[in-house]
Motif scaffolding. Structure first.
Motif, mmCIF file in Angstrom:
data_model
loop_
_atom_site.group_PDB
_atom_site.id
_atom_site.type_symbol
_atom_site.label_atom_id
_atom_site.label_comp_id
_atom_site.label_asym_id
_atom_site.label_seq_id
_atom_site.Cartn_x
_atom_site.Cartn_y
_atom_site.Cartn_z
ATOM 1 N N ARG A 115 12.294 4.262 9.989
ATOM 2 C CA ARG A 115 11.323 3.411 9.177
ATOM 3 C C ARG A 115 12.170 2.936 7.912
ATOM 4 N NH1 ARG A 115 7.202 0.290 10.458
ATOM 5 N NH2 ARG A 115 5.256 1.788 10.677
ATOM 6 N N SER A 116 12.110 1.542 7.786
ATOM 7 C CA SER A 116 12.769 0.947 6.586
ATOM 8 C C SER A 116 11.759 1.131 5.268
ATOM 9 C CB SER A 116 13.004 -0.601 6.895
ATOM 10 O OG SER A 116 14.119 -0.555 7.672
ATOM 11 N N THR A 117 12.125 1.462 4.319
ATOM 12 C CA THR A 117 11.340 1.369 3.080
ATOM 13 C C THR A 117 11.840 0.688 1.936
ATOM 14 O OG1 THR A 117 11.948 3.686 2.234
ATOM 15 C CG2 THR A 117 10.143 3.533 3.783
ATOM 16 N N HIS A 118 11.084 0.057 0.707
ATOM 17 C CA HIS A 118 11.881 -0.622 -0.074
ATOM 18 C C HIS A 118 11.280 -0.446 -1.482
ATOM 19 C CE1 HIS A 118 13.137 -2.621 3.344
ATOM 20 N NE2 HIS A 118 11.681 -3.210 3.383
ATOM 21 N N SER A 119 10.362 0.776 -1.779
ATOM 22 C CA SER A 119 9.755 1.199 -2.921
ATOM 23 C C SER A 119 9.344 2.413 -2.593
ATOM 24 C CB SER A 119 8.552 0.196 -3.261
ATOM 25 O OG SER A 119 7.510 0.784 -2.268
ATOM 26 N N PRO A 120 9.412 3.130 -3.830
ATOM 27 C CA PRO A 120 8.766 4.711 -3.753
ATOM 28 C C PRO A 120 7.668 4.840 -3.329
ATOM 29 C CG PRO A 120 9.568 4.231 -5.961
ATOM 30 C CD PRO A 120 9.512 2.903 -5.458
ATOM 31 N N GLN A 121 6.644 3.872 -3.086
ATOM 32 C CA GLN A 121 5.355 4.343 -2.453
ATOM 33 C C GLN A 121 5.607 4.161 -0.895
ATOM 34 O OE1 GLN A 121 5.934 2.106 -4.985
ATOM 35 N NE2 GLN A 121 4.771 3.274 -6.589
ATOM 36 N N GLN A 122 6.293 3.029 -0.411
ATOM 37 C CA GLN A 122 6.806 2.933 0.829
ATOM 38 C C GLN A 122 7.370 4.140 1.362
ATOM 39 O OE1 GLN A 122 8.569 -0.932 1.552
ATOM 40 N NE2 GLN A 122 6.764 -2.120 1.092
ATOM 41 N N PHE A 123 8.333 4.737 0.505
ATOM 42 C CA PHE A 123 9.028 5.664 1.081
ATOM 43 C C PHE A 123 8.475 6.995 1.181
ATOM 44 C CE2 PHE A 123 11.566 9.785 0.370
ATOM 45 C CZ PHE A 123 12.779 9.487 1.232
ATOM 46 N N ASP A 124 7.395 7.240 0.361
ATOM 47 C CA ASP A 124 6.490 8.351 0.522
ATOM 48 C C ASP A 124 5.801 8.285 1.516
ATOM 49 O OD1 ASP A 124 7.638 9.517 -1.888
ATOM 50 O OD2 ASP A 124 6.140 9.078 -3.210
ATOM 51 N N ALA A 125 5.138 7.027 1.760
ATOM 52 C CA ALA A 125 4.357 6.993 2.948
ATOM 53 C C ALA A 125 4.903 7.064 4.455
ATOM 54 C CB ALA A 125 3.619 5.408 2.865
ATOM 55 N N ALA A 126 6.049 6.540 4.273
ATOM 56 C CA ALA A 126 6.994 6.744 5.633
ATOM 57 C C ALA A 126 7.273 8.259 5.734
ATOM 58 C CB ALA A 126 8.407 5.890 5.497
ATOM 59 N N MET A 127 7.753 9.134 4.625
ATOM 60 C CA MET A 127 8.004 10.555 5.043
ATOM 61 C C MET A 127 6.542 11.031 5.328
ATOM 62 S SD MET A 127 10.592 11.828 4.368
ATOM 63 C CE MET A 127 12.513 11.335 4.030
ATOM 64 N N ALA A 128 5.395 10.699 5.153
ATOM 65 C CA ALA A 128 4.105 11.423 5.583
ATOM 66 C C ALA A 128 3.572 10.925 6.816
ATOM 67 C CB ALA A 128 3.184 11.333 4.510
ATOM 68 N N GLU A 129 4.206 9.627 7.366
ATOM 69 C CA GLU A 129 3.698 8.988 8.516
ATOM 70 C C GLU A 129 4.124 9.704 9.716
ATOM 71 O OE1 GLU A 129 3.722 4.565 10.527
ATOM 72 O OE2 GLU A 129 5.282 5.093 8.825
ATOM 73 N N SER A 130 2.852 10.142 10.554
ATOM 74 C CA SER A 130 3.126 10.646 11.770
ATOM 75 C C SER A 130 4.071 10.132 12.751
ATOM 76 C CB SER A 130 1.878 11.117 12.371
ATOM 77 O OG SER A 130 1.919 11.785 13.682
ATOM 78 N N GLY A 131 5.189 10.523 13.513
ATOM 79 C CA GLY A 131 6.005 9.913 14.209
ATOM 80 C C GLY A 131 7.099 9.351 13.897
ATOM 81 N N VAL A 132 7.333 9.280 12.714
ATOM 82 C CA VAL A 132 8.530 8.950 11.924
ATOM 83 C C VAL A 132 9.565 10.078 11.990
ATOM 84 C CG1 VAL A 132 9.716 8.006 9.686
ATOM 85 C CG2 VAL A 132 7.370 7.089 10.567
ATOM 86 N N ASP A 133 10.872 9.907 12.240
ATOM 87 C CA ASP A 133 11.881 10.872 12.410
ATOM 88 C C ASP A 133 12.792 10.745 10.994
ATOM 89 O OD1 ASP A 133 11.415 12.494 14.827
ATOM 90 O OD2 ASP A 133 11.770 10.398 15.645
ATOM 91 N N TYR A 134 12.961 9.374 10.560
ATOM 92 C CA TYR A 134 13.986 9.389 9.508
ATOM 93 C C TYR A 134 13.527 8.233 8.749
ATOM 94 C CZ TYR A 134 16.350 5.494 11.864
ATOM 95 O OH TYR A 134 16.848 4.238 12.468
ATOM 96 N N VAL A 135 13.837 7.978 7.305
ATOM 97 C CA VAL A 135 13.526 7.140 6.403
ATOM 98 C C VAL A 135 14.747 6.210 5.858
ATOM 99 C CG1 VAL A 135 11.991 6.285 4.579
ATOM 100 C CG2 VAL A 135 11.432 7.959 5.971
ATOM 101 N N CYS A 136 14.843 4.947 5.841
ATOM 102 C CA CYS A 136 16.008 4.288 5.060
ATOM 103 C C CYS A 136 15.433 3.776 3.704
ATOM 104 C CB CYS A 136 16.415 3.232 6.018
ATOM 105 S SG CYS A 136 17.535 3.645 7.634
#
Length: 218
Positions: A115-136
């Motif tokens: 999952r791509s993220t562009h802000s701290p809020q998006q990053f934290d949400a992606a890290m907690a999102e079920s089914g996501v294995d890695y974050v950019c």
């Protein structure tokens, strides 16, 4: 006895993730991906907007064969249907792409999803999102591959380094060899690059030099 890793297990130690277009201008797509896989690139994603599905699948078949030859991984950008068609080990999704649960239903549990993220809020949400294995996290600097998207800055990387332990994350956006020390100092151990390799006079040498400056991951 040979131990075969799953894509997810193999991905855990990936440090260098390359995005490339089809290299239509030079006509050397197969030779290019072979050379940079051999030099140490862990993952190659084909990213070229506007390709028809048939053309994208044909290129991905070339990329898949190279990945198998070198024991590396390849990724599909955005499209779960195309990922399914080529049996891709990785699918990468942006903020506005197909929801992760839908992608999981289409691809199953074994495919690595980013999952791509562009802000701290998006990053934290992606890290907690079920089914996501890695974050950019990025873009760290503005880049022509993402026109109109403002830079998230090194601050996003510092946030990611201070708040992430559960899943791998990658710094992305305008990263080259000159900027790499800044990225590493901010806490990144994994990077996504584009032009630093695709526009290098010697892509394989550029790959080796980037890897030389990246910390090891376990």
């Amino acid at each position: 006895m040979t131990v075969t890793l799953t894509p997810r297990e193999q991905f855990r130690t990936a440090r260098l993730y390359l995005c490339t277009d089809s290299r239509a201008a030079t006509g050397d797509f197969e030779a290019f991906v072979d050379s940079v896989f051999a030099a140490g690139v862990d993952v190659i994603q084909l990213r070229e907007k506007g390709l028809e599905a048939g053309a994208e699948i044909a290129l991905l078949e070339v990329l898949r064969a190279a990945a198998l030859r070198h024991g590396r991984l390849f990724a599909v950008n955005d499209r779960a249907d195309v990922a399914a068609a080529v049996d891709a080990p990785i699918l990468h999704l942006g903020q506005d792409d197909l929801p992760v649960p839908v992608a999981r239903r289409l691809l199953g549990s074994d495919v690595v999803i980013g999952r791509s993220t562009h802000s701290p809020q998006q990053f934290d949400a992606a890290m907690a999102e079920s089914g996501v294995d890695y974050v950019c996290a990025g873009p760290t600097w503005t880049t022509p591959t993402k026109p109109g998207r403002p830079a998230a800055g090194v601050e996003l990387l510092e946030h990611a380094a201070g708040h992430s332990r559960a899943r791998p994350w990658f710094a992305i956006g305008g990263i080259d060899l000159q900027r790499l020390p800044t990225v590493v100092a901010a806490g990144a151990t994994r990077v996504v690059v584009v032009r630093a390799i695709t526009e290098a006079a010697d892509p394989a040498a550029a790959t080796r030099e980037i890897l030389r400056h990246l910390p090891a991951v376990s």
